[in-house]
Write an enzyme that holds these catalytic residues in place. Structure first.
Site, mmCIF file in Angstrom:
data_model
loop_
_atom_site.group_PDB
_atom_site.id
_atom_site.type_symbol
_atom_site.label_atom_id
_atom_site.label_comp_id
_atom_site.label_asym_id
_atom_site.label_seq_id
_atom_site.Cartn_x
_atom_site.Cartn_y
_atom_site.Cartn_z
ATOM 1 N N ASN A 178 -24.764 -61.650 11.396
ATOM 2 C CA ASN A 178 -23.917 -62.104 10.297
ATOM 3 C C ASN A 178 -24.515 -63.311 9.589
ATOM 4 O O ASN A 178 -25.265 -64.078 10.182
ATOM 5 C CB ASN A 178 -22.500 -62.441 10.809
ATOM 6 N N HIS A 209 -30.397 -62.558 10.562
ATOM 7 C CA HIS A 209 -30.480 -62.163 9.153
ATOM 8 C C HIS A 209 -30.244 -63.327 8.199
ATOM 9 O O HIS A 209 -29.813 -63.128 7.063
ATOM 10 C CB HIS A 209 -29.479 -61.035 8.871
ATOM 11 N N CYS A 264 -41.113 -75.672 -9.027
ATOM 12 C CA CYS A 264 -42.125 -74.787 -9.655
ATOM 13 C C CYS A 264 -41.549 -73.860 -10.721
ATOM 14 O O CYS A 264 -42.266 -73.060 -11.315
ATOM 15 C CB CYS A 264 -42.801 -73.928 -8.572
ATOM 16 N N GLY A 267 -18.826 -55.642 17.428
ATOM 17 C CA GLY A 267 -18.611 -55.514 15.984
ATOM 18 C C GLY A 267 -19.843 -55.150 15.200
ATOM 19 O O GLY A 267 -20.027 -55.605 14.073
ATOM 20 N N THR A 268 -20.701 -54.308 15.809
ATOM 21 C CA THR A 268 -21.867 -53.840 15.054
ATOM 22 C C THR A 268 -22.015 -52.330 15.182
ATOM 23 O O THR A 268 -21.790 -51.748 16.232
ATOM 24 C CB THR A 268 -23.169 -54.538 15.488
ATOM 25 N N SER A 269 -22.407 -51.722 14.061
ATOM 26 C CA SER A 269 -22.613 -50.267 14.063
ATOM 27 C C SER A 269 -23.953 -49.922 14.716
ATOM 28 O O SER A 269 -24.256 -48.760 14.949
ATOM 29 C CB SER A 269 -22.603 -49.748 12.618
ATOM 30 N N ASN A 302 -15.736 -52.500 20.096
ATOM 31 C CA ASN A 302 -15.735 -51.939 18.753
ATOM 32 C C ASN A 302 -14.607 -50.907 18.693
ATOM 33 O O ASN A 302 -14.517 -50.069 19.595
ATOM 34 C CB ASN A 302 -17.087 -51.250 18.499
HETATM 35 C C1 BV8 Z 1 -37.494 -55.419 9.052
HETATM 36 C C2 BV8 Z 1 -28.450 -59.732 5.248
HETATM 37 C C3 BV8 Z 1 -39.859 -55.106 9.024
HETATM 38 C C4 BV8 Z 1 -28.281 -59.471 3.789
HETATM 39 C C5 BV8 Z 1 -28.857 -57.563 6.282
HETATM 40 C C6 BV8 Z 1 -36.788 -49.063 12.299
HETATM 41 C C7 BV8 Z 1 -36.141 -47.844 12.170
HETATM 42 C C8 BV8 Z 1 -35.436 -47.533 10.995
HETATM 43 C C9 BV8 Z 1 -35.390 -48.438 9.928
HETATM 44 C C10 BV8 Z 1 -36.038 -49.630 10.075
HETATM 45 C C11 BV8 Z 1 -36.728 -49.950 11.237
HETATM 46 N N1 BV8 Z 1 -37.239 -51.210 11.097
HETATM 47 C C12 BV8 Z 1 -36.923 -51.684 9.870
HETATM 48 C C13 BV8 Z 1 -36.181 -50.734 9.230
HETATM 49 C C14 BV8 Z 1 -35.643 -50.863 7.886
HETATM 50 C C15 BV8 Z 1 -34.321 -51.623 7.878
HETATM 51 C C16 BV8 Z 1 -33.241 -50.871 8.572
HETATM 52 O O1 BV8 Z 1 -32.951 -51.115 9.748
HETATM 53 N N2 BV8 Z 1 -32.593 -49.991 7.847
HETATM 54 C C17 BV8 Z 1 -31.474 -49.269 8.425
HETATM 55 C C18 BV8 Z 1 -30.332 -49.214 7.418
HETATM 56 C C19 BV8 Z 1 -31.947 -47.907 8.866
HETATM 57 N N3 BV8 Z 1 -34.501 -52.933 8.481
HETATM 58 C C20 BV8 Z 1 -35.033 -53.936 7.759
HETATM 59 O O2 BV8 Z 1 -35.433 -53.796 6.629
HETATM 60 C C21 BV8 Z 1 -35.130 -55.282 8.453
HETATM 61 N N4 BV8 Z 1 -36.467 -55.798 8.250
HETATM 62 O O3 BV8 Z 1 -37.340 -54.771 10.042
HETATM 63 O O4 BV8 Z 1 -38.732 -55.801 8.527
HETATM 64 C C22 BV8 Z 1 -39.858 -53.710 8.444
HETATM 65 C C23 BV8 Z 1 -39.458 -53.496 7.125
HETATM 66 C C24 BV8 Z 1 -39.452 -52.183 6.605
HETATM 67 C C25 BV8 Z 1 -39.823 -51.111 7.414
HETATM 68 C C26 BV8 Z 1 -40.188 -51.339 8.750
HETATM 69 C C27 BV8 Z 1 -40.210 -52.637 9.260
HETATM 70 C C28 BV8 Z 1 -34.177 -56.275 7.801
HETATM 71 C C29 BV8 Z 1 -32.754 -55.919 8.127
HETATM 72 C C30 BV8 Z 1 -31.808 -57.038 7.646
HETATM 73 C C31 BV8 Z 1 -31.101 -56.608 6.398
HETATM 74 N N5 BV8 Z 1 -30.117 -57.641 6.031
HETATM 75 N N6 BV8 Z 1 -28.003 -58.538 5.964
HETATM 76 C C32 BV8 Z 1 -26.825 -59.458 3.412
HETATM 77 O O5 BV8 Z 1 -25.944 -59.696 4.264
HETATM 78 O O6 BV8 Z 1 -26.579 -59.239 2.207
HETATM 79 S S1 BV8 Z 1 -28.290 -56.233 7.123
HETATM 80 C C33 BV8 Z 1 -26.607 -56.144 7.181
HETATM 81 O O7 BV8 Z 1 -26.349 -55.107 8.131
HETATM 82 C C34 BV8 Z 1 -25.864 -57.341 7.736
HETATM 83 O O8 BV8 Z 1 -26.665 -58.364 8.269
HETATM 84 C C35 BV8 Z 1 -25.042 -56.702 8.864
HETATM 85 O O9 BV8 Z 1 -24.655 -57.584 9.813
HETATM 86 C C36 BV8 Z 1 -26.054 -55.769 9.346
HETATM 87 C C37 BV8 Z 1 -25.728 -54.770 10.381
HETATM 88 O O10 BV8 Z 1 -24.533 -54.188 10.048
HETATM 89 P P1 BV8 Z 1 -23.304 -54.467 11.034
HETATM 90 O O11 BV8 Z 1 -23.234 -55.932 11.263
HETATM 91 O O12 BV8 Z 1 -23.428 -53.614 12.214
HETATM 92 O O13 BV8 Z 1 -22.109 -54.076 10.098
HETATM 93 P P2 BV8 Z 1 -21.545 -52.602 9.850
HETATM 94 O O14 BV8 Z 1 -20.591 -52.669 8.705
HETATM 95 O O15 BV8 Z 1 -22.671 -51.632 9.822
HETATM 96 O O16 BV8 Z 1 -20.707 -52.281 11.181
HETATM 97 C C38 BV8 Z 1 -19.544 -53.033 11.471
HETATM 98 C C39 BV8 Z 1 -19.018 -52.516 12.791
HETATM 99 O O17 BV8 Z 1 -17.893 -53.310 13.152
HETATM 100 C C40 BV8 Z 1 -18.548 -51.064 12.741
HETATM 101 O O18 BV8 Z 1 -19.114 -50.378 13.847
HETATM 102 C C41 BV8 Z 1 -17.024 -51.176 12.899
HETATM 103 O O19 BV8 Z 1 -16.513 -50.105 13.649
HETATM 104 C C42 BV8 Z 1 -16.876 -52.461 13.635
HETATM 105 N N7 BV8 Z 1 -15.617 -53.170 13.423
HETATM 106 C C43 BV8 Z 1 -14.815 -53.146 12.334
HETATM 107 N N8 BV8 Z 1 -13.755 -53.973 12.539
HETATM 108 C C44 BV8 Z 1 -13.924 -54.527 13.783
HETATM 109 C C45 BV8 Z 1 -15.108 -54.020 14.336
HETATM 110 N N9 BV8 Z 1 -15.558 -54.376 15.551
HETATM 111 C C46 BV8 Z 1 -14.811 -55.257 16.259
HETATM 112 N N10 BV8 Z 1 -13.662 -55.790 15.784
HETATM 113 C C47 BV8 Z 1 -13.187 -55.446 14.565
HETATM 114 N N11 BV8 Z 1 -12.046 -55.983 14.107
HETATM 115 ZN ZN ZN Z 2 -40.314 -73.247 -6.369
#
Ligand code: BV8
Ligand code: ZN
Length: 249
Positions: free
Chosen positions: A101, A118, A150, A187-189, A213
């Site tokens: 987060n 992140h 800059c 709380g993460t998918s 979750n």
């Molecule tokens: C990187 C900041 C090197 C910005 C965010 C390997 C395999 C496949 C893909 C990749 C891989 N390695 C890299 C990738 C690409 C990509 C990626 O993972 N894509 C995914 C979509 C497949 N990763 C990256 O690009 C990362 N960089 O690895 O660099 C690289 C690059 C390219 C290619 C290879 C290597 C950078 C990732 C960071 C992105 N930035 N956030 C912003 O906030 O605007 S990500 C964003 O998603 C947030 O940070 C968030 O926290 C995060 C994860 O999501 P969750 O937190 O899990 O949130 P979500 O809504 O999904 O789920 C919520 C959950 O809560 C649900 O399950 C729900 O049921 C539950 N819930 C709901 N209510 C409650 C609850 N639980 C408990 N209590 C409740 N009340």
């Molecule tokens: Zn600058």
């Protein structure tokens, strides 16, 4: 909600705990998650907004999106889940909190040494010279601020898709996941990498794994315990049971 006695016994007996949180822990604070129905990604295209390419192709749109989210975050407070985790920190010799987060609600609740994988939505820096930006970010027409050093564009200090995670944070996160006795995924998918690797690294390293979750996720099948509940409800119960059990000893 039922917390198995055996799980509470294990928690009470361990001294090495690692917690990974995602957007779900902030849901009860009124901050939209990303992938839940009606979540952020259902309204906006992540590739368009939470990526360097998205920012470079439309800096004003992306800046305005972050300003909108900052407004929500600035008016949000930690919930019982954040406070329970903050209170747990001093109940274990070795306690690590890793978050995906960017809202800093864990820190607002009193958690210390939070590993932010992140980045955070509060700080900003220059996209070119990386100088931290402390100037005014609330211009009348939401213009993207310009670097005073800059002249580059100012961006939020979050990690975008396609960007590397902070090296030190990621190293610490892997080390804690490899060396804990109990790992909580809360709380993460578990769909964003490399953060989504951590629960599985913990499991492979012999930790007892617990997911909190209300929904099933990509890693539920491999967790030792799945508590299908909101974190704001489950964590205070776990903390209370732990305190009672520890108190009895
Ligand atoms: C990187 C900041 C090197 C910005 C965010 C390997 C395999 C496949 C893909 C990749 C891989 N390695 C890299 C990738 C690409 C990509 C990626 O993972 N894509 C995914 C979509 C497949 N990763 C990256 O690009 C990362 N960089 O690895 O660099 C690289 C690059 C390219 C290619 C290879 C290597 C950078 C990732 C960071 C992105 N930035 N956030 C912003 O906030 O605007 S990500 C964003 O998603 C947030 O940070 C968030 O926290 C995060 C994860 O999501 P969750 O937190 O899990 O949130 P979500 O809504 O999904 O789920 C919520 C959950 O809560 C649900 O399950 C729900 O049921 C539950 N819930 C709901 N209510 C409650 C609850 N639980 C408990 N209590 C409740 N009340
Ligand atoms: Zn600058």
């Amino acid at each position: 909600m039922n917390i198995p006695d055996k799980l509470i016994m294990c928690i009470a007996e361990t001294q090495k705990v690692c917690i990974l949180t995602g957007a779900g822990i902030s849901a009860e604070s009124g901050i939209s998650t990303f992938r839940d129905p009606g979540g952020l990604w259902s309204k906006f295209n992540p590739a368009e907004l939470a990526s360097i390419d998205g920012f470079m192709s439309n800096p004003k749109l992306v800046w305005e999106w972050y300003q909108y989210r900052r407004g929500i975050v600035n008016n949000s407070s930690p919930n019982a889940g954040h406070y329970s985790i903050a209170e747990m920190q001093d109940k274990f010799e070795d306690f690590t909190l890793i978050t995906q987060n960017v809202d800093r609600l864990h820190q607002k609740a009193g958690s210390r040494s939070v590993i932010e994988l992140h980045g955070n939505i509060i700080d900003n820096y220059c996209i070119d010279c990386k100088t931290p930006f402390h100037g005014n970010i609330n211009s009348a027409n939401n213009e993207v601020p310009i670097c005073e050093v800059c002249g580059g564009l100012i961006r939020p200090a979050v990690v975008w898709f396609g960007e590397m995670l902070p090296e030190k944070a990621l190293k610490l996160a892997y080390k804690a996941s490899e060396n804990c006795d109990i790992f909580f995924s809360i709380g993460t998918s578990a769909e964003v990498y490399p953060a989504a690797n951590l629960p599985l690294v913990a499991k492979q390293s012999g930790a007892l794994t617990v997911e909190i979750n209300p929904n099933t996720t990509a890693i539920s099948y491999s967790m030792d315990y799945c508590i299908n509940s909101n974190s704001g409800e489950a964590l205070p119960v776990i903390l209370d049971l732990l305190t009672k059990l520890r108190g009895k000893k």
